[in-house]
Design a protein around this motif. Structure first.
Motif, PDB file in Angstrom:
ATOM      1  N   GLY A 534       0.825  -1.206   0.000  1.00  0.00           N
ATOM      2  CA  GLY A 534       0.000   0.000   0.000  1.00  0.00           C
ATOM      3  C   GLY A 534       0.860   1.256   0.000  1.00  0.00           C
ATOM      4  O   GLY A 534       1.884   1.314   0.687  1.00  0.00           O
ATOM      5  N   GLY A 535       0.475   2.261  -0.779  1.00  0.00           N
ATOM      6  CA  GLY A 535       1.209   3.521  -0.779  1.00  0.00           C
ATOM      7  C   GLY A 535       2.515   3.488  -1.539  1.00  0.00           C
ATOM      8  O   GLY A 535       3.369   4.357  -1.342  1.00  0.00           O
ATOM      9  N   ILE A 536       2.695   2.507  -2.411  1.00  0.00           N
ATOM     10  CA  ILE A 536       3.920   2.411  -3.199  1.00  0.00           C
ATOM     11  C   ILE A 536       3.586   1.798  -4.553  1.00  0.00           C
ATOM     12  O   ILE A 536       2.808   0.852  -4.637  1.00  0.00           O
ATOM     13  CB  ILE A 536       4.999   1.562  -2.464  1.00  0.00           C
ATOM     14  CG1 ILE A 536       6.244   1.403  -3.345  1.00  0.00           C
ATOM     15  CG2 ILE A 536       4.454   0.206  -2.060  1.00  0.00           C
ATOM     16  CD1 ILE A 536       7.380   0.685  -2.645  1.00  0.00           C
ATOM     17  N   ASP A 537       4.150   2.364  -5.595  1.00  0.00           N
ATOM     18  CA  ASP A 537       3.992   1.822  -6.941  1.00  0.00           C
ATOM     19  C   ASP A 537       5.382   1.596  -7.529  1.00  0.00           C
ATOM     20  O   ASP A 537       6.271   2.454  -7.392  1.00  0.00           O
ATOM     21  CB  ASP A 537       3.216   2.775  -7.844  1.00  0.00           C
ATOM     22  CG  ASP A 537       1.750   2.889  -7.437  1.00  0.00           C
ATOM     23  OD1 ASP A 537       1.130   1.842  -7.176  1.00  0.00           O
ATOM     24  OD2 ASP A 537       1.235   4.023  -7.360  1.00  0.00           O
ATOM     25  N   VAL A 538       5.566   0.467  -8.177  1.00  0.00           N
ATOM     26  CA  VAL A 538       6.876   0.107  -8.711  1.00  0.00           C
ATOM     27  C   VAL A 538       6.737  -0.401 -10.141  1.00  0.00           C
ATOM     28  O   VAL A 538       5.670  -0.839 -10.562  1.00  0.00           O
ATOM     29  CB  VAL A 538       7.559  -0.974  -7.847  1.00  0.00           C
ATOM     30  CG1 VAL A 538       7.750  -0.493  -6.425  1.00  0.00           C
ATOM     31  CG2 VAL A 538       6.745  -2.268  -7.858  1.00  0.00           C
ATOM     32  N   SER A 539       7.830  -0.351 -10.881  1.00  0.00           N
ATOM     33  CA  SER A 539       7.872  -0.950 -12.212  1.00  0.00           C
ATOM     34  C   SER A 539       8.465  -2.353 -12.088  1.00  0.00           C
ATOM     35  O   SER A 539       9.099  -2.698 -11.090  1.00  0.00           O
ATOM     36  CB  SER A 539       8.738  -0.109 -13.151  1.00  0.00           C
ATOM     37  OG  SER A 539      10.095  -0.134 -12.737  1.00  0.00           O
ATOM     38  N   VAL A 540       8.270  -3.147 -13.103  1.00  0.00           N
ATOM     39  CA  VAL A 540       8.860  -4.488 -13.123  1.00  0.00           C
ATOM     40  C   VAL A 540      10.379  -4.375 -13.079  1.00  0.00           C
ATOM     41  O   VAL A 540      11.055  -5.129 -12.370  1.00  0.00           O
ATOM     42  CB  VAL A 540       8.420  -5.265 -14.379  1.00  0.00           C
ATOM     43  CG1 VAL A 540       9.068  -6.649 -14.409  1.00  0.00           C
ATOM     44  CG2 VAL A 540       6.911  -5.398 -14.425  1.00  0.00           C
ATOM     45  N   PHE A 541      10.919  -3.430 -13.807  1.00  0.00           N
ATOM     46  CA  PHE A 541      12.367  -3.202 -13.822  1.00  0.00           C
ATOM     47  C   PHE A 541      12.890  -2.929 -12.418  1.00  0.00           C
ATOM     48  O   PHE A 541      13.886  -3.507 -11.985  1.00  0.00           O
ATOM     49  CB  PHE A 541      12.680  -2.022 -14.751  1.00  0.00           C
ATOM     50  CG  PHE A 541      14.034  -1.415 -14.550  1.00  0.00           C
ATOM     51  CD1 PHE A 541      15.179  -2.092 -14.921  1.00  0.00           C
ATOM     52  CD2 PHE A 541      14.169  -0.148 -13.994  1.00  0.00           C
ATOM     53  CE1 PHE A 541      16.435  -1.531 -14.741  1.00  0.00           C
ATOM     54  CE2 PHE A 541      15.410   0.422 -13.813  1.00  0.00           C
ATOM     55  CZ  PHE A 541      16.553  -0.272 -14.186  1.00  0.00           C
ATOM     56  N   GLN A 542      12.210  -2.058 -11.694  1.00  0.00           N
ATOM     57  CA  GLN A 542      12.659  -1.688 -10.350  1.00  0.00           C
ATOM     58  C   GLN A 542      12.583  -2.863  -9.388  1.00  0.00           C
ATOM     59  O   GLN A 542      13.500  -3.105  -8.600  1.00  0.00           O
ATOM     60  CB  GLN A 542      11.799  -0.528  -9.839  1.00  0.00           C
ATOM     61  CG  GLN A 542      12.293   0.112  -8.557  1.00  0.00           C
ATOM     62  CD  GLN A 542      11.504   1.354  -8.212  1.00  0.00           C
ATOM     63  OE1 GLN A 542      10.281   1.329  -8.181  1.00  0.00           O
ATOM     64  NE2 GLN A 542      12.185   2.447  -7.969  1.00  0.00           N
TER      65      GLN A 542
END
Length: 765
Positions: A534-542
């Motif tokens: 919750g409260g975090i969005d990431v890319s597949v790369f990251q």
């Protein structure tokens, strides 16, 4: 009566005179004040200009004049085809220039266009030495008082320097270089050579196919269908007017269609101005001027045509984006642009545009880390097995990244199902909730690194709530009881991760330091659901890069796709250099890999290993470790897996954040198994199937009770001292080692939870 009236009139006349005197005095005073303000403004302007000239002078003192060979080569440099290649040197693609340019000799350029350009852009071209001092002062004064840009007053020589070498940022530093380089160029080249170079490189808007054009030959051919040497005076006048605002004055739209009459009028009016300039400069007689200004230039425009287009995929644009950022950094460093300079948005934007154009037209070779065979196999797998992700909710998108653990090099990726249908690169540009895949990174690894957890530690999974009173749910479950860290990971329970993260916050651990080292940007580290995604969005790369860190002994190597950039002369302007950053201790990383091996082996949340073994026993028997993740309502499905050599990150979901079915995790596992099998078939050695993760020598091994995760000891339970013993196991610690069993032996939990837990321990349940 008569005397009274006379006196009354005299009084009124006196009052009128007094009033006029007052107005007169007021106006004189106002004029004096206005004159004072005017003088003050002039003084301030002169002071500002003086300061500006002084600063400009200081910058000029620091300019190093390029050699004749270097400067002449740079200004005569025309568009060269840049290209990008796979790691083996084979071609991925030439770079689209978006710019047509065909240089020609001076003899192939009509005197008409030369006269038109000189009379319009630089009437003193034949007499100045590259710079007109009074024009520089005027431009500087205009800049100081905020009435315009510093680019005013540029000679053709300066414009050539700006276009070919320095770009268009508004700093005094660039302006100083422009002046010095222009003076030098006038010593190195004759006037006709400078003018020819200018005409060969300047932008001239669009041709009749909507393509961007530069150089007078492309302008002549693309607008009038003639060679530059055959331009008539009206045609030359029209082309000479274009550089001031190429797109506005161009007769064509971006699709090659002819503009309507209103929009065409801008270019036509500009042509008329150029014709007048030619007459004023004595290149035309009065009779010639009158004849040509009545000529309808629009009848000479070519009809619309169609340009050929080249299609690309996710790879082309991903490589270009990274290379453009690297070129930007190179140009900033090359030109000595300071952080203070870059606070000016115009400077930053100018260099971003310069980086883009330089990369496209400079004849560079961008060598990537992408393995050609692996990339092709991943695209084939996406096409053949992507449908395994689909469910009752429709077509599901995916993003995948394969990264070398020891270097961070990206060996291959999948941007989505089909670039032609969806250009969103789900591997690099799509940011989604990581769900439970963040737990090992944000909560458990940091807890182990800080010495709060060992591999056999016990955590509370008793029902719990957030501070708001909202229950912490695991799908439909409210919780169970005490459990080991391994079980918490295997089933991806939420409550144990919540308690672990609360421990980190309560102990003042600098969680941000850990995460920012791996490139994460998190706005608020106090969000209670953060370790649950919750409260975090990431890319597949990251996310792949974070798991690479664990698989690489706790050392982060920033993921990269561009290995080198080499110019047309073979000089390397960029070479990737490793910049390893330790995030977790080697002990922590190896303990976490031990735990994540259990996640994959148990099959509780993922069937990846069993499905892969069924497809390819050799690949399936590699030392796989990893973690799943699912966001609320099955909106996102994650699986990140590693061998000692590589890490593969995977995400699936819908672009509109709509839920998938509850089979999304199973579908993702099947797709990933087929993807890995395809990678293995293309490059058997890349997975390192014979390599094994092992515990680092710094790991502390403690013999602990299975029931408490700590050493056997005497504990006060309900007022009685009880010697706690029982079945033991080995727990791996990165720091401190296991302590003695205490009443509150677990991570988290309430007093009532411990009452229940001790009752079970003492009863042998």
């Amino acid at each position: 009566m008569f005397n009274f009236r006379k006196k009354e009139k005299k009084d009124k006349d006196a009052q009128r005179l007094d009033a006029l005197d007052f107005v007169s005095i007021f106006m004189r005073t106002l004029k004096l004040l206005s004159d004072f303000v005017y003088v003050l403004l002039i003084l301030m302007m002169m002071l500002g200009a003086g300061i500006g000239l002084g600063y400009l002078g200081s910058q000029i003192d620091n300019v190093k004049v390029p050699s004749q060979e270097t400067l002449v080569k740079q200004v005569n440099s025309v568009t060269l085809v840049s290209q990008m290649s796979y790691s083996d040197g084979s071609l991925i693609s030439d770079l689209d220039t978006d710019l047509l340019r065909t240089p020609v000799e001076s003899s192939a350029i009509s005197q008409n266009i030369k006269h038109a350009i000189v009379s319009t852009e630089d009437e003193n071209f034949e007499t100045h030495k590259g710079v007109v001092p009074k024009a520089v002062f005027r431009a500087l004064l205009t800049s100081v008082v905020g009435l315009g840009e510093t680019s005013g007053g540029s000679t053709l020589t300066q414009q050539l320097i700006k276009q070919q070498i320095l770009g268009d940022d508004p700093t005094f530093k660039r302006k100083a270089k422009e002046l010095i380089y222009a003076l030098a160029l006038e010593r190195y080249m004759d006037k006709d050579a400078i003018l020819t170079a200018y005409l060969n490189v300047s932008p001239f808007g669009r041709n009749n196919k909507g393509q961007n054009i530069a150089g007078v030959e492309e302008a002549a051919q693309g607008i009038f269908g003639v060679s530059a040497k055959d331009l008539t005076i009206p045609q030359a006048a029209f082309i000479a007017g274009l550089p001031q605002s190429p797109i506005v004055y161009s007769p064509y739209n971006s699709d090659g269609s002819l503009k309507d009459a209103d929009d065409l009028s801008y270019g036509v009016k500009r042509e008329q101005a150029v014709l007048y300039n030619m007459y004023r400069s004595s290149y035309l007689t009065k009779e010639e001027y009158d004849t040509y200004k009545s000529y309808d230039i629009t009848q000479d425009f070519l009809s619309s045509g169609v340009a050929e287009t080249t299609s690309h995929d996710y790879l082309y644009y991903a490589v270009f984006d990274e290379a453009q950022d690297l070129m930007y950094d190179y140009l900033i460093k090359r030109d000595g642009v300071s952080d203070q300079d870059l606070k000016n948005d115009k400077t930053k934007q100018a260099y971003q545009q310069l980086a883009k154009e330089t990369l496209k037209t400079g004849g560079y070779t961008i060598k990537t880390t992408i393995n050609k065979s692996i990339y092709a196999a991943m695209q084939t797998a996406a096409a053949n097995y992507g449908s395994l992700l689909d469910d009752s909710t429709g077509q599901v998108q995916m993003g995948n990244v394969l990264m070398d653990n020891s270097t961070g090099a990206i060996l291959g990726f999948v941007g989505g199902r089909d670039y032609n249908e969806n250009q969103n690169n789900h591997a690099f540009n799509s940011y989604r909730s990581p769900g439970s895949s963040i737990k090992p990174i944000l909560a458990y690894s940091i807890g182990i690194d800080q010495g709060f957890l060992g591999s056999a530690s016990i955590l509370s999974n008793y029902p719990a709530t957030f501070s708001s009173g909202e229950k912490i749910m695991h799908d439909t479950s409210e919780g169970t009881g005490m459990m080991t860290l391994q079980d918490a990971l295997n089933s991806s329970w939420n409550i144990p991760a919540y308690w672990t993260y609360q421990k980190l916050l309560n102990e003042g651990v600098d969680v941000k330091s850990y995460m920012s080292k791996m490139g994460y940007t998190i706005d608020d580290y106090n969000i209670e659901s953060l370790p649950l995604g919750g409260g975090i969005d990431v890319s597949v790369f990251q996310q792949t890069n974070a798991y690479q860190t664990l698989a690489n002994g706790g050392v982060y190597n920033k993921g990269h796709m561009v290995e080198s950039i080499v110019d047309s002369d073979g000089d390397v302007i960029y070479q990737h250099e490793a910049a390893p950053v330790r995030v977790y201790s080697a002990a922590t990383a190896s303990i976490m890999e031990e735990l994540l091996r259990g996640v994959i082996k148990s099959g509780t949340t993922t069937s990846f290993k069993s499905v892969l073994t069924g497809l390819n026993a050799t690949a399936g028997n590699a030392d796989w470790v990893g973690k799943t993740g699912t966001s609320n309502n099955y909106v996102d499905s994650w699986l990140v897996v590693s061998t000692p050599k590589v890490t593969l990150g995977s995400w699936s979901g819908h672009d509109d954040n709509s839920p998938m079915s509850n089979s999304s995790g199973t579908n993702n596992n099947r797709y990933i198994a087929n993807l890995v099998n395809s990678i293995y078939q293309a490059a058997p050695d890349v997975l390192g199937v014979s390599d094994k993760f092992s515990l680092d020598s710094s790991v502390i091994k403690s013999t602990v009770l299975k029931s408490t995760g700590l050493k056997a000891a005497t504990v006060s339970v309900n007022g009685s001292n009880i010697s706690v013993s029982g079945e033991t196991t080995t727990s791996y610690w990165a720091k401190n080692g296991a302590g003695n069993t205490v009443y509150k032996f677990a991570m988290g939990g309430s007093d009532s939870d411990y009452q229940d837990a001790w009752q079970k321990i003492l009863s042998g349940k």
